[in-house]
Design a protein around this motif. Structure first.
Motif, PDB file in Angstrom:
ATOM      1  N   GLY A  52       0.820  -1.194   0.000  1.00 15.56           N
ATOM      2  CA  GLY A  52       0.000   0.000   0.000  1.00 15.56           C
ATOM      3  C   GLY A  52       0.849   1.238   0.000  1.00 15.56           C
ATOM      4  N   HIS A  53       0.781   2.027   1.033  1.00 16.94           N
ATOM      5  CA  HIS A  53       1.358   3.358   0.978  1.00 16.94           C
ATOM      6  C   HIS A  53       2.815   3.382   1.468  1.00 16.94           C
ATOM      7  CE1 HIS A  53      -2.783   3.609   0.409  1.00 16.94           C
ATOM      8  NE2 HIS A  53      -3.169   4.200   1.516  1.00 16.94           N
ATOM      9  N   ALA A  54       3.569   4.404   0.959  1.00 19.33           N
ATOM     10  CA  ALA A  54       4.981   4.536   1.326  1.00 19.33           C
ATOM     11  C   ALA A  54       5.108   4.931   2.797  1.00 19.33           C
ATOM     12  CB  ALA A  54       5.639   5.590   0.439  1.00 19.33           C
ATOM     13  N   LEU A  57       9.760   6.158  -4.171  1.00 15.13           N
ATOM     14  CA  LEU A  57       9.128   7.479  -4.003  1.00 15.13           C
ATOM     15  C   LEU A  57       8.999   8.218  -5.332  1.00 15.13           C
ATOM     16  CD1 LEU A  57      11.123   8.693  -0.867  1.00 15.13           C
ATOM     17  CD2 LEU A  57       8.776   7.825  -0.892  1.00 15.13           C
ATOM     18  N   GLU A  58       8.033   9.106  -5.388  1.00 10.60           N
ATOM     19  CA  GLU A  58       7.924  10.049  -6.497  1.00 10.60           C
ATOM     20  C   GLU A  58       8.678  11.310  -6.062  1.00 10.60           C
ATOM     21  OE1 GLU A  58       6.958   9.651  -9.365  1.00 10.60           O
ATOM     22  OE2 GLU A  58       5.429   8.104  -9.432  1.00 10.60           O
ATOM     23  N   SER A  71       7.903  14.394  -2.975  1.00  5.23           N
ATOM     24  CA  SER A  71       8.434  13.883  -1.706  1.00  5.23           C
ATOM     25  C   SER A  71       9.538  14.819  -1.225  1.00  5.23           C
ATOM     26  CB  SER A  71       9.011  12.475  -1.894  1.00  5.23           C
ATOM     27  OG  SER A  71       8.025  11.610  -2.403  1.00  5.23           O
ATOM     28  N   GLY A  72       9.702  14.927   0.074  1.00  7.46           N
ATOM     29  CA  GLY A  72      10.755  15.791   0.595  1.00  7.46           C
ATOM     30  C   GLY A  72      10.767  15.804   2.116  1.00  7.46           C
ATOM     31  N   HIS A  75       7.454  14.207   3.991  1.00 13.48           N
ATOM     32  CA  HIS A  75       6.273  13.723   3.272  1.00 13.48           C
ATOM     33  C   HIS A  75       6.765  12.872   2.107  1.00 13.48           C
ATOM     34  CE1 HIS A  75       7.339  17.564   1.335  1.00 13.48           C
ATOM     35  NE2 HIS A  75       6.928  17.000   0.216  1.00 13.48           N
ATOM     36  N   GLY A  76       6.125  11.733   1.919  1.00  9.16           N
ATOM     37  CA  GLY A  76       6.551  10.805   0.868  1.00  9.16           C
ATOM     38  C   GLY A  76       5.353  10.328   0.061  1.00  9.16           C
TER      39      GLY A  76
END
Lengths: 275, 110
Positions: B17-19, B46-47, B51-52, B91-92
């Protein structure tokens, strides 16, 4: 969350009707030339329009989800700098191509091929793909693609059968027999890939499962079991008796359940499996 | 088919599911000397466009820190940090377009 799940589900439903409808219509034409071509203009253009609108809505909502904001810059970055966005652009190009094929060509094969691309391209960004072993997106993506294509054949084929029932096709039992043989293979592959996906989610996680995810997954499985029951009754009980009226009713019910299952799958893709 | 299913199950990652943030250096609540880099490792690819991470000091001031987003990691390269508390806010976004975010703190000791 609800909006993006609805847009995602509607996109998949439209793409499945496009793919399955065109694929089964092509099969009918090749195997049963005695059956006059199915008039599919209205459902195919309706499905095309839903795929376009729902696809764009899904892309816009996904961009907002990724950036936690939405403006033109976010939309451009989302479309050009992310895998989802690049695949969205490819899907929109495929939709334009599909419209040209619908307008200029009479056959179903090329349309089925393009619709297959519409259906499988998002598989590369699915939960199954991102959770692929050792990061090999192709493994989970392929499983998801087979799952989507087989579901599409089942649901789209039922739509073509509904059109044949509606025009009181005299050779309906031949069409039913052909669909039944192919759908059996499709459903076997559908169930196998679905089970692998579900087991991977249920057993491959260390944390506790999220109740909303489990509830939607459970509802989806329950409806699929009812659909399989209806298909089995049609194939093994009603077809030998040539009871096409009851078969038509069951097939319409099966198609409605299939649409709900696809919408639930749209929600599953948005839910976090683990707490 | 059964073998394939078993292979997939055995190799399945722990976060479908989610990163999610899997680990960080320094770890959350760690007491360390001024780190040369702060590395956050995620469960999925990651995109980079979405992301950062940022670094703030105990007073809540944002510190200008170069950040690099790799395949499944975000790396911050801070200048020498003075002793005190710091917070990393991240945030990823994974290929599945889901955004996850969070923060953790660590302390730099003399």
């Amino acid at each position: 969350m609800a909006l993006i799940a609805a847009a995602r589900g509607l996109y998949f439903l439209a793409a499945m009707l496009l793919f399955g409808g065109e694929a089964f219509a092509a099969l009918l034409r090749a195997r049963l030339p005695a059956i006059a071509p199915v008039k599919m203009a209205a459902p195919r253009w309706a499905a095309w329009a839903v795929a376009l609108v729902a696809g764009c809505a899904w892309a816009g909502l996904a961009a907002m989800q990724m950036a936690d904001a939405l403006d033109s810059q976010v939309m451009v970055r989302s479309a050009t700098d992310t895998l989802f966005g690049q695949l969205f652009l490819a899907r929109m190009a495929a939709l334009v191509l599909l419209a040209a094929v619908f307008a200029l060509m009479r056959g179903h094969r090329l349309a089925a091929l393009i619709a297959a691309a519409l259906l499988v391209l998002p598989a590369a960004t699915s939960h199954a793909a991102v959770a692929s072993p050792a990061g090999f997106i192709a493994i989970g993506g392929t499983l998801d693609a087979v799952h989507l294509l087989t579901a599409g054949f089942w649901i789209g084929g039922l739509m073509v059968l509904a059109l044949l029932f509606a025009r009181k096709e005299p050779n309906i039992l031949l069409a039913l027999s052909l669909f039944s043989d192919w759908a059996l293979v499709a459903v076997l592959l559908l169930v196998m890939t679905g089970m692998i996906d579900a087991l991977q989610v249920l057993l491959g996680n260390k944390g506790a499962m999220a109740p909303p995810y489990l509830a939607v997954l459970g509802a989806k499985l329950l409806l699929v079991i009812v659909m399989l029951g209806l298909a089995a009754v049609n194939k093994f009980k009603l077809m030998p008796k040539a009871d096409d009226r009851t078969i038509a009713r069951n097939a319409a019910f099966e198609l409605g359940l299939g649409a709900i299952v696809v919408l639930l799958a749209g929600a599953l893709g948005q839910l976090q499996p683990v707490l | 088919m059964r073998k394939l299913a078993l292979l997939l199950l055995l190799a399945a990652t722990s976060a479908l599911g989610h990163a999610k943030l899997v680990s960080s250096e320094p770890a959350a609540r760690a007491k360390v000397k001024s780190p040369q880099q702060i590395k956050l490792t995620f469960s999925e690819t990651l995109e980079p466009a979405f992301s950062g991470a940022t670094l703030t000091d105990a007073a809540g001031r944002n510190l200008p820190v170069p950040a690099a987003v790799g395949a499944s990691a975000i790396t911050l390269l801070p200048m020498a940090l003075k002793p005190g508390g710091y917070t990393v806010t991240w945030h990823g976004v994974g290929h599945d377009t889901h955004r996850m975010s969070g923060s953790f703190g660590f302390t730099v000791v003399p």
